[in-house]
Design a protein around this motif. Structure first.
Motif, PDB file in Angstrom:
ATOM      1  N   ASP A 234       0.778  -1.255   0.008  1.00 43.22           N
ATOM      2  CA  ASP A 234      -0.038  -0.146  -0.049  1.00 43.22           C
ATOM      3  C   ASP A 234       0.933   1.337  -0.025  1.00 43.22           C
ATOM      4  O   ASP A 234       1.009   2.087   1.018  1.00 43.22           O
ATOM      5  CB  ASP A 234      -0.974  -0.096   1.243  1.00 43.22           C
ATOM      6  CG  ASP A 234      -2.013   0.967   1.355  1.00 43.22           C
ATOM      7  OD1 ASP A 234      -2.058   1.646   0.134  1.00 43.22           O
ATOM      8  OD2 ASP A 234      -2.525   1.192   2.187  1.00 43.22           O
ATOM      9  N   LEU A 235       1.356   1.493  -1.444  1.00 44.45           N
ATOM     10  CA  LEU A 235       2.526   2.715  -1.378  1.00 44.45           C
ATOM     11  C   LEU A 235       2.005   3.588  -2.136  1.00 44.45           C
ATOM     12  O   LEU A 235       1.293   3.445  -3.050  1.00 44.45           O
ATOM     13  CB  LEU A 235       3.765   1.974  -2.010  1.00 44.45           C
ATOM     14  CG  LEU A 235       4.387   0.581  -1.436  1.00 44.45           C
ATOM     15  CD1 LEU A 235       5.444   0.060  -2.310  1.00 44.45           C
ATOM     16  CD2 LEU A 235       5.013   0.911  -0.030  1.00 44.45           C
ATOM     17  N   ALA A 236       2.338   4.943  -1.683  1.00 42.65           N
ATOM     18  CA  ALA A 236       2.148   6.162  -2.676  1.00 42.65           C
ATOM     19  C   ALA A 236       3.114   5.854  -4.099  1.00 42.65           C
ATOM     20  O   ALA A 236       4.089   5.175  -3.882  1.00 42.65           O
ATOM     21  CB  ALA A 236       2.678   7.378  -1.914  1.00 42.65           C
ATOM     22  N   ASP A 237       2.645   6.617  -5.040  1.00 45.08           N
ATOM     23  CA  ASP A 237       3.249   6.482  -6.292  1.00 45.08           C
ATOM     24  C   ASP A 237       4.930   6.693  -6.247  1.00 45.08           C
ATOM     25  O   ASP A 237       5.776   6.173  -6.713  1.00 45.08           O
ATOM     26  CB  ASP A 237       2.914   7.587  -7.381  1.00 45.08           C
ATOM     27  CG  ASP A 237       1.594   7.042  -7.799  1.00 45.08           C
ATOM     28  OD1 ASP A 237       1.195   5.719  -7.685  1.00 45.08           O
ATOM     29  OD2 ASP A 237       0.795   7.698  -8.616  1.00 45.08           O
ATOM     30  N   ALA A 238       5.180   7.739  -5.599  1.00 44.62           N
ATOM     31  CA  ALA A 238       6.512   8.212  -5.204  1.00 44.62           C
ATOM     32  C   ALA A 238       7.623   6.858  -4.592  1.00 44.62           C
ATOM     33  O   ALA A 238       8.540   6.816  -5.103  1.00 44.62           O
ATOM     34  CB  ALA A 238       6.821   9.461  -4.361  1.00 44.62           C
ATOM     35  N   GLU A 239       6.924   6.551  -3.682  1.00 48.65           N
ATOM     36  CA  GLU A 239       7.438   5.494  -2.768  1.00 48.65           C
ATOM     37  C   GLU A 239       7.763   4.341  -3.565  1.00 48.65           C
ATOM     38  O   GLU A 239       8.631   3.407  -3.472  1.00 48.65           O
ATOM     39  CB  GLU A 239       6.577   5.306  -1.421  1.00 48.65           C
ATOM     40  CG  GLU A 239       7.226   4.237  -0.742  1.00 48.65           C
ATOM     41  CD  GLU A 239       6.334   4.170   0.754  1.00 48.65           C
ATOM     42  OE1 GLU A 239       6.710   3.504   1.719  1.00 48.65           O
ATOM     43  OE2 GLU A 239       5.139   4.657   0.712  1.00 48.65           O
ATOM     44  N   PHE A 240       6.614   3.762  -4.386  1.00 46.22           N
ATOM     45  CA  PHE A 240       6.630   2.629  -5.179  1.00 46.22           C
ATOM     46  C   PHE A 240       7.631   2.770  -6.423  1.00 46.22           C
ATOM     47  O   PHE A 240       8.544   1.899  -6.515  1.00 46.22           O
ATOM     48  CB  PHE A 240       5.295   2.291  -5.591  1.00 46.22           C
ATOM     49  CG  PHE A 240       5.330   1.347  -6.878  1.00 46.22           C
ATOM     50  CD1 PHE A 240       5.386   0.236  -6.634  1.00 46.22           C
ATOM     51  CD2 PHE A 240       4.810   1.771  -8.053  1.00 46.22           C
ATOM     52  CE1 PHE A 240       5.588  -0.968  -7.635  1.00 46.22           C
ATOM     53  CE2 PHE A 240       4.787   0.624  -9.073  1.00 46.22           C
ATOM     54  CZ  PHE A 240       5.282  -0.479  -8.634  1.00 46.22           C
ATOM     55  N   HIS A 241       7.589   4.049  -6.831  1.00 45.77           N
ATOM     56  CA  HIS A 241       8.435   4.278  -8.164  1.00 45.77           C
ATOM     57  C   HIS A 241      10.093   4.081  -7.795  1.00 45.77           C
ATOM     58  O   HIS A 241      10.856   3.368  -8.238  1.00 45.77           O
ATOM     59  CB  HIS A 241       8.453   5.439  -8.848  1.00 45.77           C
ATOM     60  CG  HIS A 241       7.361   5.644  -9.427  1.00 45.77           C
ATOM     61  ND1 HIS A 241       6.631   6.931  -9.702  1.00 45.77           N
ATOM     62  CD2 HIS A 241       6.295   4.955  -9.862  1.00 45.77           C
ATOM     63  CE1 HIS A 241       5.142   6.831 -10.331  1.00 45.77           C
ATOM     64  NE2 HIS A 241       5.240   5.511 -10.584  1.00 45.77           N
ATOM     65  N   ALA A 242      10.241   4.443  -6.232  1.00 46.95           N
ATOM     66  CA  ALA A 242      11.594   4.416  -5.888  1.00 46.95           C
ATOM     67  C   ALA A 242      11.993   3.000  -5.478  1.00 46.95           C
ATOM     68  O   ALA A 242      13.164   2.804  -5.686  1.00 46.95           O
ATOM     69  CB  ALA A 242      11.726   5.457  -4.551  1.00 46.95           C
ATOM     70  N   ALA A 243      11.048   2.272  -4.986  1.00 44.57           N
ATOM     71  CA  ALA A 243      11.268   0.908  -4.569  1.00 44.57           C
ATOM     72  C   ALA A 243      11.774   0.152  -5.673  1.00 44.57           C
ATOM     73  O   ALA A 243      12.546  -0.522  -5.933  1.00 44.57           O
ATOM     74  CB  ALA A 243       9.852   0.127  -3.752  1.00 44.57           C
ATOM     75  N   TYR A 244      10.950   0.369  -6.986  1.00 42.78           N
ATOM     76  CA  TYR A 244      11.150  -0.399  -8.119  1.00 42.78           C
ATOM     77  C   TYR A 244      12.475  -0.022  -8.623  1.00 42.78           C
ATOM     78  O   TYR A 244      13.139  -0.994  -9.465  1.00 42.78           O
ATOM     79  CB  TYR A 244      10.055  -0.137  -9.377  1.00 42.78           C
ATOM     80  CG  TYR A 244      10.241  -1.100 -10.344  1.00 42.78           C
ATOM     81  CD1 TYR A 244       9.812  -2.271 -10.359  1.00 42.78           C
ATOM     82  CD2 TYR A 244      11.077  -0.416 -11.517  1.00 42.78           C
ATOM     83  CE1 TYR A 244       9.888  -3.132 -11.517  1.00 42.78           C
ATOM     84  CE2 TYR A 244      11.115  -1.642 -12.624  1.00 42.78           C
ATOM     85  CZ  TYR A 244      10.615  -2.693 -12.435  1.00 42.78           C
ATOM     86  OH  TYR A 244      10.594  -3.557 -13.708  1.00 42.78           O
ATOM     87  N   MET A 245      12.856   1.332  -8.860  1.00 47.50           N
ATOM     88  CA  MET A 245      14.091   1.631  -9.311  1.00 47.50           C
ATOM     89  C   MET A 245      15.301   1.405  -8.269  1.00 47.50           C
ATOM     90  O   MET A 245      16.473   1.159  -8.807  1.00 47.50           O
ATOM     91  CB  MET A 245      14.294   3.168  -9.600  1.00 47.50           C
ATOM     92  CG  MET A 245      13.096   3.753 -10.421  1.00 47.50           C
ATOM     93  SD  MET A 245      13.264   2.786 -12.184  1.00 47.50           S
ATOM     94  CE  MET A 245      14.921   3.263 -12.683  1.00 47.50           C
ATOM     95  N   ALA A 246      15.171   0.823  -7.257  1.00 45.51           N
ATOM     96  CA  ALA A 246      16.197   0.471  -6.431  1.00 45.51           C
ATOM     97  C   ALA A 246      16.388  -0.968  -6.572  1.00 45.51           C
ATOM     98  O   ALA A 246      17.355  -1.413  -5.789  1.00 45.51           O
ATOM     99  CB  ALA A 246      15.915   0.703  -4.953  1.00 45.51           C
ATOM    100  N   LEU A 247      15.713  -1.928  -7.178  1.00 51.57           N
ATOM    101  CA  LEU A 247      15.921  -3.255  -7.374  1.00 51.57           C
ATOM    102  C   LEU A 247      17.108  -3.584  -7.835  1.00 51.57           C
ATOM    103  O   LEU A 247      17.372  -2.626  -9.097  1.00 51.57           O
ATOM    104  CB  LEU A 247      14.509  -3.723  -8.237  1.00 51.57           C
ATOM    105  CG  LEU A 247      13.277  -3.644  -7.413  1.00 51.57           C
ATOM    106  CD1 LEU A 247      12.289  -4.474  -8.288  1.00 51.57           C
ATOM    107  CD2 LEU A 247      13.468  -4.763  -6.056  1.00 51.57           C
ATOM    108  N   SER A 248      17.945  -4.375  -7.571  1.00 49.69           N
ATOM    109  CA  SER A 248      19.196  -4.639  -8.632  1.00 49.69           C
ATOM    110  C   SER A 248      18.973  -5.791  -9.611  1.00 49.69           C
ATOM    111  O   SER A 248      20.040  -5.908 -10.521  1.00 49.69           O
ATOM    112  CB  SER A 248      20.029  -5.178  -7.468  1.00 49.69           C
ATOM    113  OG  SER A 248      19.665  -6.454  -6.600  1.00 49.69           O
ATOM    114  N   SER A 249      17.653  -6.470  -9.629  1.00 53.56           N
ATOM    115  CA  SER A 249      17.696  -7.448 -10.662  1.00 53.56           C
ATOM    116  C   SER A 249      17.258  -6.995 -11.884  1.00 53.56           C
ATOM    117  O   SER A 249      16.855  -5.715 -11.979  1.00 53.56           O
ATOM    118  CB  SER A 249      16.532  -8.545 -10.121  1.00 53.56           C
ATOM    119  OG  SER A 249      15.191  -7.772  -9.446  1.00 53.56           O
ATOM    120  N   ALA A 250      17.107  -7.698 -12.885  1.00 55.02           N
ATOM    121  CA  ALA A 250      16.812  -7.224 -14.201  1.00 55.02           C
ATOM    122  C   ALA A 250      15.348  -6.502 -14.463  1.00 55.02           C
ATOM    123  O   ALA A 250      14.450  -7.213 -13.607  1.00 55.02           O
ATOM    124  CB  ALA A 250      16.787  -8.251 -15.119  1.00 55.02           C
ATOM    125  N   ALA A 251      15.332  -5.632 -15.085  1.00 54.78           N
ATOM    126  CA  ALA A 251      13.788  -4.861 -15.255  1.00 54.78           C
ATOM    127  C   ALA A 251      13.276  -5.076 -16.626  1.00 54.78           C
ATOM    128  O   ALA A 251      14.094  -5.017 -17.659  1.00 54.78           O
ATOM    129  CB  ALA A 251      14.000  -3.452 -14.794  1.00 54.78           C
TER     130      ALA A 251
END
Length: 754
Positions: A234-251
């Protein structure tokens, strides 16, 4: 420039092998279309948004279409959903159908998920519950290809059969039919709801119809419906976008662009900008990559973003800007080899072999294993001084001239094209123009001094092998320079080589293509699939200029002076597999492909020696993977190291070639050898359609690939003389077209017949 019209006889010969308009690319390749699906109403939107976030964060490299079944979602809800997933397919449920079900009004909406079985435009549909979140990888579900798969639970009855439990469903095409929907409707109207597990009447109807006849999925997906797990997403857009961009796996490209772009705009985070720009470049979106990085301040010491920015700029032919970015990138040891390699490429594009070699050596001093640097060093070392004929006796030839250790098919192509114009294929009669080098004033002067200009063959209409901003395809020529060519221009056996899922920078490519067709005295494409693709980008007034010219490799036996068919063939079967753009070729089906190939190789090995033939170094991977995954060892033929005569001789002496590359089919066919194509690209199906032998192809995605391949291969081996005779007969039809076109080309060049 005026094109020479077709004579009646020549036109008849050409139309004799014209097939019907080719089918869409995914139909030709057999690549599975996969979609997720869920029923969502306004009350379930918050939960569904959490599901989408969990899907992206748990499976960052997965982005399939998502069918949103609904009974009237608000515009605001659809906008919020679309902001979280770039491939949403909203579809209204036919609610009146479920009014006839024997179910309480309050529970009827639970049956709406059954509308998933009315989907007809996907091969595999995976349902996900909007009241759950995904906690782990879904690879097992995406690879599932059999029946209808579901989680199971023990039956409460005495029969011992398992029943469907709540959780994802994986539904294959054989269940997406009107007949199966009729069974569901009959069960719903009759009030047949299985023995129930509290998951609602919709699943109960399906459970009753299947009566235990489903594939169990136990342990193959991690998901949760607990409030505690749902709250994690249950994340705000900014929080979710930051979480996705912080992933180290292939996107996945679509996701990193969807989430990364607003994150970069919001934060100006340099590392995120580099990731988004890299995703754009991989997808051929060079302008988008350059625009994004151009808006971000890149400190001088941040080498990697400079290198990515330079890559984007050189792909747009903004060479001076690219050089500045790449020079800054050379300061960091980890990026220096790649940056120097790109600087070498820019120098080579501009015809400066000395500077290209110096840059290549500088890169190799930081990383001696860097492949691009090693290739450039070989390309610019010890260049032979070739014999030159009189310019007025020569034809200029624009082609992709493969370096020493390069793709065998591309290596053979230039010589094959030249053989259609005469036996002398050397520098006395031909002036070589590398397609990837900038066509500048000096190149124009040299071409205009010749008798004419031939462009081809090969798949030059492809957007990403050597991108440039001048033409949008492989020949690095601007419209201005193209307009100034004043000798006859002949496009010969070029292919439209975009993969299923690839696209061109449409406006630049279309404008350049139209000018090329207008200026050409002869415009021949190597298959009818390419003809239809190119005609679709042209005004109708130019359609008739686009004609069929088979790839000259398919008529090798007719072109090579003194050719004799082998008296004896070795009892071998050669297998070729291609791994460039593997995601576009295999999708989620590589494991399936490898397993099915293992079955075929084991069976065929009892009848002939099975070998791996590698057109490029990467093609050897099938030998490594078969040994590692299935314990099968294949000898490898390194055809990428062969000269042209050795390529032809090797293919002429084997009994059968099973190939995935276009020229792993066309070259042996041209040498008179039976072929079977492993179809992972539309061009394979185009060629087989042209020779009216679609049965010589099997999709790499085919559920029964191993059995089909074995059956067809053994048929050719067991009646080999008939198979060879069939190849010869098909080749004669292509030769008639080639001869008819040759007469027109002689007229273009003012060359006497004979």
């Amino acid at each position: 420039m005026t094109a020479v019209p077709l004579s009646g006889d020549r036109a008849a010969a050409r139309e004799a092998v014209s097939p019907a308009v080719p089918a869409p690319a995914n139909t030709l390749t057999g690549k599975r279309r996969i979609a997720f699906a869920a029923f969502v109403d306004d009350a379930r939107v918050p939960g569904f948004l959490a599901l989408l976030r969990s899907l992206a964060l748990s499976n960052p490299d997965v982005c399939e279409d998502f069918v949103v079944l609904h009974d009237g979602l608000s515009a605001d809800a659809l906008a919020r959903i679309g902001a979280l997933h770039p491939r949403i397919e909203p579809r209204p449920v036919a609610t009146e159908r479920y009014a006839t079900y024997a179910v309480d009004e309050s529970s009827r909406r639970d049956c709406f998920l059954l509308d998933v079985f009315r989907i007809r435009d996907y091969d595999t549909v995976i349902t996900l519950d909007p009241d759950t979140v995904v906690l782990g990888g879904l690879g097992a579900l995406l690879r599932q290809r059999d029946g209808l798969a579901a989680f199971s639970r023990p039956s409460g009855g005495s029969g011992g059969r398992h029943r469907i439990a709540a959780g994802p469903l994986v539904v294959q095409r054989e269940y997406l039919t009107d007949a199966f929907c009729a069974r569901l409707d009959a069960a719903g109207r009759a009030g047949a709801y299985g023995d129930g597990d509290g998951s609602g009447p919709g699943l109960g109807v399906l459970d009753a119809v299947l009566d235990g006849d489903f594939v169990p999925l136990d342990g193959q997906a991690e998901y949760s419906g607990t409030e505690q797990d749902r709250e994690k997403f249950d994340l705000a857009d900014a929080e979710f976008h930051a979480a996705y961009m912080a992933l180290s796996s292939a996107a996945h490209h679509d996701l990193i662009v969807r989430y990364g772009t607003p994150h970069v705009v919001r934060t100006e985070d340099l590392e995120s900008a580099r990731k988004v720009a890299t995703a754009h470049i991989v997808a051929g979106e060079y302008q988008e990559a350059a625009d994004l990085l151009g808006r971000i301040h890149i400190p001088v010491n941040e080498a990697w973003p400079h290198e990515v920015f330079g890559h984007a700029l050189m792909s747009l032919s903004r060479y001076e800007e690219a050089r500045a970015q790449l020079l800054m990138a050379t300061a960091a040891p980890k990026r220096a080899a790649t940056a120097f390699g790109r600087l070498a490429q820019i120098a080579w594009i501009h015809g400066d072999d000395g500077a290209a070699r110096e840059y290549a050596l500088a890169g190799l001093s930081t990383d001696p294993t860097h492949q691009a640097g090693r290739e450039m060093r070989r390309r610019t070392t010890g260049l032979p001084k070739s014999q030159q004929g009189a310019a007025e006796d020569q034809l200029a030839h624009v082609a992709f001239y493969m370096p020493q250790q390069g793709n065998a098919g591309d290596k053979l192509l230039p010589e094959s094209v030249r053989l259609t114009f005469g036996a002398d294929t050397g520098s006395r009669r031909w002036h070589s123009v590398h397609a990837h080098r900038l066509f500048d004033e000096a190149a124009l002067e040299r071409v205009n001094a010749r008798r004419g200009l031939v462009i081809g063959g090969g798949g030059l209409f492809i957007p990403d092998t050597a991108p440039n901003g001048n033409s949008g395809w492989q020949w690095n020529v601007s419209d201005e320079m193209l307009n100034r060519i004043d000798v006859p221009l002949m496009v010969y056996a070029v292919g439209f080589n975009a993969f299923d899922g690839q696209s061109y920078r449409r406006r630049r490519f279309e404008a350049g293509l139209r000018l090329l067709v207008e200026r050409a005295a002869f415009f021949g494409l190597r298959n009818h699939g390419s003809i239809e693709k190119v005609r679709a980008l042209l005004p109708t007034s130019l359609h008739d200029k686009v004609r069929f010219q088979p790839c000259p490799t398919t008529v090798t036996r007719q072109l090579v002076d003194g050719w004799t068919d082998p008296e004896h063939r070795e009892n071998t079967v050669m297998i070729n597999a291609a791994y460039d753009r593997a995601g576009l070729r295999f999708g989620h089906d590589y494991g399936h492909f490898l397993g099915e190939m293992a079955k075929a190789v084991r069976t065929l090995g009892a009848h002939a020696e099975v070998m791996c033939v590698a057109h490029s170094l990467d093609d050897e991977r099938i030998a490594f993977d078969l040994r590692r995954e299935h314990g099968i060892s294949l000898p490898v033929i390194p055809m990428y190291d062969f000269g042209n005569d050795a390529i032809r001789d090797t293919y002429a002496r084997t009994k059968l070639v099973i190939g995935m590359r276009g020229h792993a089919g066309m070259i042996p066919f041209g040498c008179g050898t039976p072929v079977i194509s492993l179809i992972s690209h539309p061009k394979m199906a185009y060629f087989l359609s042209d020779i009216e032998r679609p049965e010589w192809g099997v999709s790499v995605h085919d559920k029964n690939l191993g059995a089909l391949l074995t059956e067809r291969a053994l048929g050719m081996l067991n009646d080999h003389a008939a198979a060879v005779a069939d190849v010869h007969g098909r080749q004669r039809e292509l030769w008639k077209v080639t001869q008819a076109n040759a007469a027109d080309l002689r007229a273009v060049l003012g060359t006497p017949a004979g």
